[in-house]
Design an enzyme around this catalytic site. Structure first.
Site, short mmCIF file in Angstrom:
data_model
loop_
_atom_site.label_atom_id
_atom_site.label_comp_id
_atom_site.label_asym_id
_atom_site.label_seq_id
_atom_site.Cartn_x
_atom_site.Cartn_y
_atom_site.Cartn_z
N GLN A 83 0.85 -1.21 0.00
CA GLN A 83 0.00 0.00 0.00
C GLN A 83 0.88 1.25 0.00
O GLN A 83 2.08 1.17 0.26
CB GLN A 83 -0.94 -0.01 1.22
CG GLN A 83 -0.36 -0.57 2.44
CD GLN A 83 -1.34 -1.24 3.42
OE1 GLN A 83 -2.58 -1.32 3.29
NE2 GLN A 83 -0.73 -1.70 4.50
N HIS B 37 -9.08 3.11 19.20
CA HIS B 37 -8.30 2.03 19.80
C HIS B 37 -8.95 1.52 21.09
O HIS B 37 -8.96 0.32 21.37
CB HIS B 37 -6.87 2.50 20.08
CG HIS B 37 -6.07 2.71 18.83
ND1 HIS B 37 -5.32 3.84 18.58
CD2 HIS B 37 -5.95 1.94 17.71
CE1 HIS B 37 -4.76 3.75 17.40
NE2 HIS B 37 -5.12 2.61 16.84
N ASP C 113 -0.52 0.17 13.46
CA ASP C 113 -0.04 1.35 14.18
C ASP C 113 0.18 1.03 15.66
O ASP C 113 0.71 1.84 16.41
CB ASP C 113 -1.03 2.52 14.03
CG ASP C 113 -2.45 2.13 14.43
OD1 ASP C 113 -3.38 2.30 13.62
OD2 ASP C 113 -2.65 1.63 15.55
N ASP D 38 -0.06 -8.10 11.12
CA ASP D 38 -0.30 -7.09 10.09
C ASP D 38 0.48 -7.50 8.83
O ASP D 38 1.62 -7.95 8.92
CB ASP D 38 0.14 -5.69 10.55
CG ASP D 38 -0.51 -4.60 9.69
OD1 ASP D 38 -1.31 -3.82 10.21
OD2 ASP D 38 -0.22 -4.58 8.47
N ASP E 177 -0.17 -12.13 6.11
CA ASP E 177 -1.59 -11.91 5.79
C ASP E 177 -2.47 -12.52 6.89
O ASP E 177 -2.37 -13.71 7.16
CB ASP E 177 -1.89 -12.57 4.43
CG ASP E 177 -3.29 -12.25 3.93
OD1 ASP E 177 -3.53 -12.37 2.72
OD2 ASP E 177 -4.15 -11.88 4.77
N ASP F 113 -8.70 -5.07 13.04
CA ASP F 113 -8.44 -3.63 12.99
C ASP F 113 -7.78 -3.36 11.64
O ASP F 113 -6.58 -3.06 11.54
CB ASP F 113 -7.50 -3.28 14.16
CG ASP F 113 -7.04 -1.84 14.11
OD1 ASP F 113 -6.13 -1.50 14.93
OD2 ASP F 113 -7.54 -1.06 13.27
N SER F 114 -8.57 -3.52 10.59
CA SER F 114 -7.98 -3.47 9.24
C SER F 114 -8.37 -2.18 8.52
O SER F 114 -9.23 -1.43 8.98
CB SER F 114 -8.47 -4.67 8.42
OG SER F 114 -9.80 -4.43 7.99
N ASP G 218 -10.08 -0.44 5.02
CA ASP G 218 -11.41 -0.67 4.46
C ASP G 218 -11.44 -1.94 3.61
O ASP G 218 -10.40 -2.43 3.18
CB ASP G 218 -11.81 0.54 3.60
CG ASP G 218 -11.81 1.84 4.42
OD1 ASP G 218 -11.51 2.90 3.85
OD2 ASP G 218 -12.06 1.75 5.63
N PRO H 2 -5.78 -5.46 0.19
CA PRO H 2 -5.41 -6.61 1.02
C PRO H 2 -6.43 -6.93 2.11
O PRO H 2 -6.49 -8.05 2.60
CB PRO H 2 -4.06 -6.20 1.62
CG PRO H 2 -3.95 -4.73 1.46
CD PRO H 2 -4.78 -4.38 0.27
N1 SAM Z 1 -8.00 2.19 12.24
C1 SAM Z 1 -7.83 1.96 10.84
C2 SAM Z 1 -9.15 1.87 10.12
O1 SAM Z 1 -10.18 1.61 10.76
O2 SAM Z 1 -9.12 2.10 8.91
C3 SAM Z 1 -7.00 0.72 10.67
C4 SAM Z 1 -5.63 0.97 11.16
S1 SAM Z 1 -4.42 -0.16 10.78
C5 SAM Z 1 -3.17 0.91 10.22
C6 SAM Z 1 -4.98 -1.01 9.33
C7 SAM Z 1 -4.01 -2.11 9.00
O3 SAM Z 1 -4.64 -3.19 8.31
C8 SAM Z 1 -2.84 -1.68 8.07
O4 SAM Z 1 -1.66 -1.63 8.83
C9 SAM Z 1 -2.79 -2.75 6.98
O5 SAM Z 1 -1.48 -3.12 6.65
C10 SAM Z 1 -3.56 -3.88 7.67
N2 SAM Z 1 -4.10 -4.91 6.77
C11 SAM Z 1 -4.84 -4.76 5.64
N3 SAM Z 1 -5.13 -5.97 5.10
C12 SAM Z 1 -4.57 -6.91 5.92
C13 SAM Z 1 -4.51 -8.33 5.91
N4 SAM Z 1 -5.11 -9.06 4.94
N5 SAM Z 1 -3.85 -8.96 6.93
C14 SAM Z 1 -3.26 -8.25 7.91
N6 SAM Z 1 -3.25 -6.89 7.98
C15 SAM Z 1 -3.91 -6.24 6.98
#
Ligand code: SAM
Length: 284
Positions: free
Chosen positions: A34, A65, A89, A109, A140, A159-160, A162, A166
């Protein structure tokens, strides 16, 4: 989108946008997964943006959080093993580790670069990363849960980003089936479920998929989150077992500091807006 002094996230389909006044652009990089940006803002401290979407700011991340962690941890009767899917984060991890009952908190993550940037620009969110109970994995989350042994986790916090890119598979029935298979009998998932104002059909689809996967006891909670589209966010708890009242006495007697979460806020977050009730009833 960035004009001279503003970062703006335009919300497709909602004909709305959210802007923060910017002092400096501190970092930008394309990771394996990303596009990551960090800004210094005038009024919200540092801001992390992933693929053009606001993720976390110094000033207001506590809403999210705390509500993504304490609501589930005080609903589960005795949470010991917690996984955070996403959460790069590290703010959710910090909140989970405030619970003495937690023996293991694994953060999975897909993108290590998010955490490495958080360590530099959001050190306060990473302050529990060296807790002996904490483990950071960079793979993943879909695969992690698919490969997990039965009965291996009490709470899965999703906590991913949208449901695109991924993260898309983290909102699928197959993922919820895989969660069901590795959760303990009282186990539950809590997932960020976007904005009920802007994304109501998505929340309905998520709840239906969770239910079809056997996680049929559902609670959607509502809370403010300035940074995200509409400023009003949600999280959905999906449990294998009947969801009892949350542990109000324990929540009221919590021994750790929070900025937003308390037992009253938890109770209030469970109140279902009328339009939401009607929309979910129509799906039943
Ligand atoms: N609070 C934020 C929100 O609600 O949009 C989310 C914060 S956190 C930074 C989102 C995380 O999801 C990112 O670090 C991203 O790398 C992770 N992510 C996305 N797809 C993923 C997957 N398939 N497996 C693990 N982590 C994933």
């Amino acid at each position: 989108m960035l004009d001279a002094h503003w970062f703006t996230e335009i919300v497709p389909g909602a004909e709305s946008a959210f802007s923060l006044k910017i002092k400096n652009k501190l970092h930008a990089e394309q990771s394996e997964f990303q596009y990551l940006e960090i800004y210094e803002t005038e009024g919200f401290g540092n801001l992390m943006v992933i693929d053009g979407c606001t993720m976390v700011s110094t000033r207001d991340n506590f809403f999210y959080h705390e509500m993504m962690s304490h609501t589930a941890l005080f609903t589960h009767p005795a949470p010991k093993k917690v996984w955070i899917i996403g959460g790069g984060d590290c703010g959710t991890l910090r909140e989970v580790l405030k619970h003495d009952s937690v023996e293991q908190a694994i953060q999975i993550d897909i993108d290590e670069r998010v955490t490495r940037l958080a360590e530099i620009y959001f050190p306060e969110l990473c302050e529990s990363n060296n807790d002996p109970r904490a483990e950071l994995k960079f793979i993943d989350g879909i695969k992690w849960v698919k490969d997990a042994a039965p009965n291996s986790v009490d709470i899965i916090i999703v906590d991913s980003t949208d449901p695109v890119g991924p993260a898309e598979g983290l909102f699928s029935e197959q993922f919820y089936r895989d969660c069901y298979n590795c959760l303990t009998p009282n186990g539950m998932v809590i997932q960020q479920s976007e904005s009920a104002l802007f994304h109501l059909p998505l929340i309905g689809e998520m709840r239906d998929a969770m239910s079809h996967a056997g996680l049929s006891h559902l609670q959607t909670l509502f809370f403010p989150q300035c940074l995200y589209p509409s400023g009003w966010w949600s999280a959905t708890i999906a449990s294998k077992a009947e969801l009892a009242e949350f542990r109000k006495v324990d929540a009221a007697a919590k021994t750790f500091a929070t900025v937003y979460y308390n037992a009253d806020i938890h109770q209030a977050a469970l109140a279902q807006p009328e339009f939401f009730k009607q929309a979910m009833a129509k799906r039943a």
